[in-house]
Design an enzyme around this catalytic site. Structure first.
Site, PDB file in Angstrom:
ATOM      1  N   ASN A   8       0.871  -1.168   0.000  1.00 58.25           N
ATOM      2  CA  ASN A   8       0.000   0.000   0.000  1.00 58.25           C
ATOM      3  C   ASN A   8       0.910   1.220   0.000  1.00 58.25           C
ATOM      4  OD1 ASN A   8      -1.652   2.172   0.561  1.00 58.25           O
ATOM      5  ND2 ASN A   8      -2.824   1.130   2.142  1.00 58.25           N
ATOM      6  N   SER A  10       0.390   4.188   0.382  1.00 59.23           N
ATOM      7  CA  SER A  10       0.067   5.183   1.400  1.00 59.23           C
ATOM      8  C   SER A  10       0.604   4.823   2.780  1.00 59.23           C
ATOM      9  CB  SER A  10      -1.455   5.361   1.493  1.00 59.23           C
ATOM     10  OG  SER A  10      -1.957   5.826   0.269  1.00 59.23           O
ATOM     11  N   CYS A  11       1.154   3.636   2.926  1.00 62.57           N
ATOM     12  CA  CYS A  11       1.621   3.147   4.223  1.00 62.57           C
ATOM     13  C   CYS A  11       3.142   3.279   4.334  1.00 62.57           C
ATOM     14  CB  CYS A  11       1.208   1.683   4.393  1.00 62.57           C
ATOM     15  SG  CYS A  11       1.898   0.858   5.832  1.00 62.57           S
ATOM     16  N   GLY A  12       3.607   4.027   5.341  1.00 63.05           N
ATOM     17  CA  GLY A  12       5.044   4.212   5.541  1.00 63.05           C
ATOM     18  C   GLY A  12       5.777   2.909   5.782  1.00 63.05           C
ATOM     19  N   ARG A  15       6.189   1.208   2.475  1.00 60.64           N
ATOM     20  CA  ARG A  15       7.227   1.867   1.668  1.00 60.64           C
ATOM     21  C   ARG A  15       8.622   1.523   2.188  1.00 60.64           C
ATOM     22  NH1 ARG A  15       3.544   6.168   2.226  1.00 60.64           N
ATOM     23  NH2 ARG A  15       4.942   7.206   3.718  1.00 60.64           N
TER      24      ARG A  15
END
Length: 140
Positions: A8, A10-12, A15
């Site tokens: 995802n 949007s997920c740190g 990433r």
């Protein structure tokens, strides 16, 4: 090495895991699971390969977990899977598949346990925390 990450953007944490995989010189197959969710059978297989329970991979934060009453301990695995199929955001991430195993990589350093390739240099999480030193060694 063939690696798959259920990711995802949007997920740190997701990433950071992707960054650690790439820091090992691996370009993984990235599955943006919110756009292309795994099938029910595949999700069950991933959970089984993680030696995990269905409940253990449910994500609460930023999801309809509470609104759907998923904290009810009487819900069956099938009912929890139904909720994850209807709302893929309930699937915790990132899940990484490698020849060494399948793992929900939270915290992000957990991915190092299933990567055979060594890290190729320093890696810092997005918050600046040093995870891998300049020599490619994991920092405790």
């Amino acid at each position: 090495m063939d690696i798959i990450i259920y990711h995802n953007q949007s997920c740190g944490t997701s990433r950071n895991v992707l960054g650690l995989i790439r820091n090992a010189g691996i370009e993984p197959h990235v599955v943006e699971y919110l756009k292309t969710p795994p099938s029910r059978a595949l999700l069950q297989l991933l959970i089984s390969r993680m030696n995990s329970s269905v409940r253990a991979i449910l994500r609460e934060k930023g999801t309809p977990f509470a609104e759907l009453g998923l904290d009810n301990p009487e819900l069956t695995d099938g009912e929890l899977l139904d909720a994850m199929m209807a709302h893929p955001i309930l699937i915790n991430r990132p899940i990484v598949v490698s020849p060494l195993g399948v793992k929900l990589c939270r915290p992000s350093e957990a991915v190092l346990d299933i990567l055979a390739d060594t890290q190729r240099g320093e890696f810092r999480k997005e918050d600046g925390e040093l995870v891998i030193d300049q020599a490619g060694r994991r920092v405790a």
